[in-house]
Enzyme design. Structure first.
Site, PDB file in Angstrom:
ATOM      1  N   GLU A 333      -2.853   0.762   7.332  1.00  0.00           N
ATOM      2  CA  GLU A 333      -1.886  -0.302   7.634  1.00  0.00           C
ATOM      3  C   GLU A 333      -1.175  -0.163   8.983  1.00  0.00           C
ATOM      4  O   GLU A 333       0.046  -0.152   9.040  1.00  0.00           O
ATOM      5  CB  GLU A 333      -0.819  -0.352   6.528  1.00  0.00           C
ATOM      6  CG  GLU A 333      -1.392  -0.704   5.185  1.00  0.00           C
ATOM      7  CD  GLU A 333      -0.331  -0.750   4.105  1.00  0.00           C
ATOM      8  OE1 GLU A 333      -0.341  -1.727   3.344  1.00  0.00           O
ATOM      9  OE2 GLU A 333       0.493   0.185   4.015  1.00  0.00           O
TER      10      GLU A 333
HETATM   11  C1  NGO Z   1      -0.831   0.682   0.005  1.00  0.00           C
HETATM   12  C2  NGO Z   1      -0.025   1.217   1.167  1.00  0.00           C
HETATM   13  C3  NGO Z   1       1.101   2.123   0.716  1.00  0.00           C
HETATM   14  C4  NGO Z   1       1.882   1.467  -0.426  1.00  0.00           C
HETATM   15  C5  NGO Z   1       0.918   1.149  -1.571  1.00  0.00           C
HETATM   16  C6  NGO Z   1       1.638   0.494  -2.726  1.00  0.00           C
HETATM   17  C7  NGO Z   1      -1.987   2.318   1.018  1.00  0.00           C
HETATM   18  C8  NGO Z   1      -3.094   3.226   1.293  1.00  0.00           C
HETATM   19  N1  NGO Z   1      -1.040   1.983   1.872  1.00  0.00           N
HETATM   20  O1  NGO Z   1      -1.800   1.732  -0.180  1.00  0.00           O
HETATM   21  O2  NGO Z   1       1.955   2.365   1.804  1.00  0.00           O
HETATM   22  O3  NGO Z   1       2.864   2.361  -0.895  1.00  0.00           O
HETATM   23  O4  NGO Z   1      -0.127   0.312  -1.139  1.00  0.00           O
HETATM   24  O5  NGO Z   1       0.799   0.134  -3.766  1.00  0.00           O
END
Ligand code: NGO
Length: 517
Positions: A333
């Protein structure tokens, strides 16, 4: 006197309740979770553990002896009997033997036979003995988990006649705990390790840094914890592990055949580091601490050399705390970098990780970079480009719509998120890792991992509520052969765990799709 009398009454009532449960007919295979690869229930009386039963460990291996002592303790809790260690007769004994010549069992496999004369557990390596003992543990009465019970007089316990040959489907059977959004003290982490090990899981991935907090002491960069460790989601006080505490966790996990996998998320999810050290920001200005739950806004400055000196110091210090060959760089992300900047960063950091003798893991975005053959992509986005993932050198599967235990069970779940899906127990159980990334060679799939992200789980009791029972579903997916798994059979065996989990004090969710005992 009044006090003592009251305590005895309570104890008597509790023991009576579990005893009634024990008397109900229940075949051994209704208890064992994950399902063994091969299990044959045999007719015959079973093995009665009594005062003259002896236990023998035929090995001088320290781990094997410790596993033998653990079993002696679980038996003591179930029966009130402290078994003698060296058997005088060939009958009425429990034998644990380590036989490296039994190579077909693998490192983690075991063979267990129980008949009226003898319990024989054999493994080629200590991990196999450990898993065999977890199986025996699940055949003991549930109150073996409850340390406080005192027996006024010993009780006999009978193990049913069985023949089991067992070994895991996958080498990577992981759980992940996000200790960054909310911090969990070492004792909470140890408890989680105990619970995953009971279900034959062997990796605990710790998400040690995110926007809301930095949780591991780095001696060369002390403000990471002095400043960046103070906060957590919601503005409550955070915390961090000293290097000594981390080493202690590593050792605790190792005794339970669990490898701790450290993750420092980068280049995104780094507000805690960026707010601790202005130099890590492109504009040299530290942002304020962050205690919300947004994602994607932060990034290390990928064009500055100091960023890579920082990363190298962190990798080096964490690598020195543990012999585990893994380092997880996060990589998820990142919304503020161009794709070429992102790829360059991942490749440069990969060089650092490999230089320090570690295999790099990263969330599935890293598949866009040129990866080293030892690197591992952790699949999480349900809509990730599968063709790209199929080319990854190695894969761990955590599809968020199946394996993310921070997702709500259903609309009524009081905590948890739902961005990927609502995940009732059945959905967490009914999927086959082999079909998630079409075209990935089976040998590239190391296994499965179940994360609990902690935006909404402020205490370990919250974590347990989200993880149990679904963690047991993921544990079985990771351990048991696909053809031995069916929801209709699993849900009954899962429901049968309730007395044991209750004795362990697990705050599990009594999900409506499971017939709880
Ligand atoms: C995503 C995000 C995390 C969040 C999570 C919540 C990943 C790999 N990055 O998973 O920062 O906490 O969702 O479900």
């Amino acid at each position: 006197m009044g006090m003592r009398g009251a305590r005895r009454d309570i104890r008597g009532a509790a023991a009576g309740a579990v005893l009634a449960f024990a008397c109900a007919a229940r075949p051994a295979d209704a208890q064992i979770l994950p399902q063994p690869a091969q299990l044959e229930m045999r007719s015959g009386a079973g093995f009665e553990i009594g005062a003259s039963t002896a236990i023998a460990v035929t090995s001088s291996d320290a781990a094997a002896l410790r596993i033998g002592r653990d079993l002696t303790e679980w038996i003591r809790r179930s029966t009130g009997l402290k078994l003698t260690a060296s058997p005088a007769t060939p009958a009425n004994r429990i034998d644990l033997s380590l036989d490296p010549a039994r190579k077909t069992l693998g490192i983690e496999g075991y063979e267990l036979t129980v008949d009226a004369q003898r319990v024989a557990l054999t493994a080629a390596a200590p991990a196999g003995l450990f898993y065999g003992v977890q199986t025996i543990r699940q055949m003991l009465p549930p109150w073996s988990e409850y340390e406080a019970v005192l027996f006024l007089e010993p009780r006999k316990v009978t193990l049913p006649s069985v023949a089991i040959t067992d070994a895991p489907r996958f080498a990577w059977r992981g759980a992940m705990l996000d200790v960054a959004r909310h911090f969990f003290v070492p004792d909470d982490v140890k408890r989680y390790i105990d619970l995953i090990a009971l279900h034959k899981m062997n990796r605990l991935h710790l998400h040690l840094a995110d926007d809301q907090g930095w949780r591991i002491e780095i001696k060369k960069w002390p403000d990471l914890t002095a400043k960046g460790g103070r906060t957590e989601v919601g503005g409550t006080p955070g915390g961090f592990y000293t290097q000594q505490q981390y080493k202690d966790l590593v050792a605790y996990a190792e005794e339970r055949f669990v490898t701790i996998v450290p993750e420092i998320d980068m280049p995104g999810h780094t507000n805690a580091a960026l707010s601790s050290y202005p130099a890590l920001n492109c504009d040299g200005k530290a942002p304020p601490p962050f205690t919300g739950t947004d994602v994607g806004f932060s990034s290390l400055c990928v064009d500055k050399d100091i960023t890579y000196r920082f990363v190298e110091d962190v990798v080096k210090e964490i690598a020195a705390l543990s012999p585990a060959p893994y380092f997880h760089i996060g990589g998820d992300e990142v919304k503020t970098l161009k794709p070429e900047q992102y790829r360059m960063f991942v490749e440069r950091v990969q060089g650092i990780v490999v230089k320090h003798g570690r295999q790099m893991l990263g969330w599935d975005e890293i598949a866009a970079a040129e990866l080293h053959p030892s690197s591992v992509v952790q699949h999480w986005r349900p809509d990730a480009a599968k063709a790209e993932l199929a080319r990854a050198p190695r894969l761990i599967l955590s599809p968020a719509d199946r394996a993310y235990l921070d997702m709500k069970y259903d609309a009524g779940t009081p905590i948890g998120l739902n961005w990927a899906a609502m995940i009732p127990v059945r959905a967490a159980y009914e999927w086959d890792p082999a079909t998630i990334v079409p075209g990935a060679p089976p040998s590239a799939v190391l296994g499965v991992e179940a994360p609990v992200w902690s935006e909404t789980t402020a205490t370990i009791r919250d974590v347990e509520f989200m993880a149990f029972p679904r963690l047991a579903a993921i544990a079985e997916i990771a351990w048991s052969p696909q053809e031995r798994r069916s929801w209709e059979e699993f849900r009954v065996r899962l429901g049968a765990q309730a007395p044991r989990w209750t004795a362990l004090g697990i705050n599990f969710h009594r999900a409506p799709d499971v017939p709880w005992k």
